[in-house]
Structures are given as structure tokens and as C-alpha cells.
Design an enzyme around this catalytic site. Sequence first.
Site, PDB file in Angstrom:
ATOM      1  N   ILE A 136       6.269  -3.105  -7.405  1.00  0.00           N
ATOM      2  CA  ILE A 136       5.573  -1.837  -7.681  1.00  0.00           C
ATOM      3  C   ILE A 136       6.075  -0.793  -6.686  1.00  0.00           C
ATOM      4  O   ILE A 136       5.836  -0.922  -5.485  1.00  0.00           O
ATOM      5  CB  ILE A 136       4.041  -1.993  -7.523  1.00  0.00           C
ATOM      6  N   ARG A 137       6.785   0.197  -7.156  1.00  0.00           N
ATOM      7  CA  ARG A 137       7.396   1.216  -6.270  1.00  0.00           C
ATOM      8  C   ARG A 137       8.019   0.522  -5.042  1.00  0.00           C
ATOM      9  O   ARG A 137       7.785   0.878  -3.901  1.00  0.00           O
ATOM     10  CB  ARG A 137       6.341   2.250  -5.828  1.00  0.00           C
TER      11      ARG A 137
ATOM     12  N   ARG B  34      12.565   3.488   0.607  1.00  0.00           N
ATOM     13  CA  ARG B  34      11.291   3.436  -0.123  1.00  0.00           C
ATOM     14  C   ARG B  34      11.476   3.801  -1.596  1.00  0.00           C
ATOM     15  O   ARG B  34      12.375   4.559  -1.934  1.00  0.00           O
ATOM     16  CB  ARG B  34      10.295   4.433   0.476  1.00  0.00           C
TER      17      ARG B  34
ATOM     18  N   CYS C  68       6.045  -5.460   0.503  1.00  0.00           N
ATOM     19  CA  CYS C  68       6.278  -4.107  -0.019  1.00  0.00           C
ATOM     20  C   CYS C  68       6.106  -3.039   1.080  1.00  0.00           C
ATOM     21  O   CYS C  68       6.969  -2.932   1.935  1.00  0.00           O
ATOM     22  CB  CYS C  68       5.392  -3.861  -1.232  1.00  0.00           C
TER      23      CYS C  68
ATOM     24  N   GLY D 250       0.863  -1.187   0.000  1.00  0.00           N
ATOM     25  CA  GLY D 250       0.000   0.000   0.000  1.00  0.00           C
ATOM     26  C   GLY D 250       0.891   1.225   0.000  1.00  0.00           C
ATOM     27  O   GLY D 250       1.825   1.320  -0.789  1.00  0.00           O
ATOM     28  N   GLU D 251       0.630   2.112   0.907  1.00  0.00           N
ATOM     29  CA  GLU D 251       1.424   3.350   1.005  1.00  0.00           C
ATOM     30  C   GLU D 251       1.922   3.449   2.448  1.00  0.00           C
ATOM     31  O   GLU D 251       1.130   3.670   3.371  1.00  0.00           O
ATOM     32  CB  GLU D 251       0.523   4.529   0.605  1.00  0.00           C
ATOM     33  N   SER D 252       3.225   3.266   2.618  1.00  0.00           N
ATOM     34  CA  SER D 252       3.739   3.132   3.985  1.00  0.00           C
ATOM     35  C   SER D 252       3.601   4.412   4.813  1.00  0.00           C
ATOM     36  O   SER D 252       3.473   4.343   6.032  1.00  0.00           O
ATOM     37  CB  SER D 252       5.189   2.642   3.969  1.00  0.00           C
TER      38      SER D 252
ATOM     39  N   HIS E  53       5.097  -8.308  -4.464  1.00  0.00           N
ATOM     40  CA  HIS E  53       3.702  -8.651  -4.147  1.00  0.00           C
ATOM     41  C   HIS E  53       3.358 -10.068  -4.609  1.00  0.00           C
ATOM     42  O   HIS E  53       2.832 -10.230  -5.716  1.00  0.00           O
ATOM     43  CB  HIS E  53       2.764  -7.683  -4.879  1.00  0.00           C
TER      44      HIS E  53
ATOM     45  N   GLU F 198       0.928 -11.849  -3.767  1.00  0.00           N
ATOM     46  CA  GLU F 198      -0.546 -11.993  -3.875  1.00  0.00           C
ATOM     47  C   GLU F 198      -1.057 -11.568  -5.249  1.00  0.00           C
ATOM     48  O   GLU F 198      -2.107 -12.025  -5.687  1.00  0.00           O
ATOM     49  CB  GLU F 198      -1.243 -11.218  -2.739  1.00  0.00           C
TER      50      GLU F 198
HETATM   51  N1  GLN Z   1       6.257   2.777  -2.322  1.00  0.00           N
HETATM   52  C1  GLN Z   1       5.262   2.395  -1.411  1.00  0.00           C
HETATM   53  C2  GLN Z   1       5.546   2.924  -0.020  1.00  0.00           C
HETATM   54  O1  GLN Z   1       6.543   3.461   0.254  1.00  0.00           O
HETATM   55  C3  GLN Z   1       5.112   0.890  -1.336  1.00  0.00           C
HETATM   56  C4  GLN Z   1       4.516   0.384  -2.615  1.00  0.00           C
HETATM   57  C5  GLN Z   1       3.787  -0.908  -2.491  1.00  0.00           C
HETATM   58  O2  GLN Z   1       3.426  -1.361  -1.407  1.00  0.00           O
HETATM   59  N2  GLN Z   1       3.560  -1.472  -3.632  1.00  0.00           N
HETATM   60  O3  GLN Z   1       4.731   2.784   0.809  1.00  0.00           O
END
Ligand code: GLN
Length: 201
Positions: A134-135, A104, A77, A46-48, A170, A172
Site C-alpha cells: 500500500i503506497r 517513498r 512499509c 502508516g505515514e512516514s 504489510h 500483518e
Molecule cells: N507511503 C507511506 C509513507 O511514505 C507508507 C505507506 C504505508 O505504510 N502503507 O509513509
Amino acid sequence: MKVGVLALQGDFDKHCRILNNLGIIPQNIRYPNQLEQVEGLIIPGGESTTMSDLINRAMFYEPIRNFSKSFPVLGTCAGLIMMAKKVLDEKINPLALLDITVERNAYGSQIHSFTHNLGIEIKGQKRSVPATFIRAPKIYAVHPAVEILSKYNQEYVAVRQGKHVGLAFHPELDNVSFFHELTFMGNNFKNNMRKKDRNVT
Ligand code: GLN
């Protein structure tokens, strides 16, 4: 066995599907006292920055840290970022469940997302699984107690310390259940169960 999925933010739903396929009952965790009902926890992607904020507001820090002393935690992630001891970003207040340092977004932005077949070797057994990044965060420093499960281009991307597993990608999203199995159904499975259930199987 019941495993909780931290459902404050991020892609928790797909993890529930993987757990169901393994015969594990998933439970979304939104309040700290719900941890008493499960024997493992997933911290999803998600978004940390948001996740860190919500974990703080919902007062999850101590409950998750206490839970992790007895039960396994799998982070993917953003979940891996939350599990690190140190994050190179002051906006994150990590849980310090894995003795690693992470950065990150170190593989670039959303358009640099990719899927790669990763080689994994555990106890001499090799396998290959697709992994979507993903990122994704990079893992820079690991304590000797941290086991490297897989690398991508010399970077550590899957680690384990004691009963906890952290992944920069990921599983999942590619329907890979290997890491869920490893974390929650591995050799420690019986020891991970709550005392009252131990003599059931
Ligand atoms: N870049 C996101 C973060 O710093 C993590 C990305 C992800 O969970 N796919 O939270």
C-alpha cells in the site's frame, strides 16, 4: 518475551494480534522509557512524514538507536522507511538502522495497492507468503551487509541486516507471522533476551 510496537501513528494494533498468536506479549510504546521493558520493537506502517515528526517530538531518536544495538527491530512499509539510512525525501529524518536507500510511494498511490504471493528463501528453505503493498516504498541501494530476503519484479522488498528486518509490505494485514517469528524468535532469540531473563528458559 515482550515486544514493543511503536504506537505513535499507523496500524500498530494488527501487529499486536500477530505477536499474541506467537505467544509474545505485545506492548504499545508511546514514550522512550517504555523501551526498557521490551526485547524487540516493531515500527508499523502508516505515514512516514508524520511518524518522523512524532519520533522527533517525542525524542525517540537516540533511545531507538541505542535500543537497536542490543535488540531486534522489525519495520513494515512506513516503518521500513524510518529504518533506512537514506530516504529520497527531505521531510523524513530516518533512524539509519538498515544500510539502504528508499523512495517513498514508489509503487503509486492508494488505488495501486496490490497483494502478491512472494517467494522467500532463507537458509535454503523456500516458502511463499501473501504480501500486501500500500503506497509502498522501493529499496534502491543496499550495502553488501544487507541480506535480500525477497524480491517482487526484481525489486528488493524484504531485507535483513544483523538482527533487523525491513519490509516494503504489510504482513500483518494478511495475518502472516513469518517475519515476526524470524525477527523475534530466530536463532538469535536467546541472545536477544534481556540479561536478567537469559537463564529462565
Ligand atoms: N507511503 C507511506 C509513507 O511514505 C507508507 C505507506 C504505508 O505504510 N502503507 O509513509
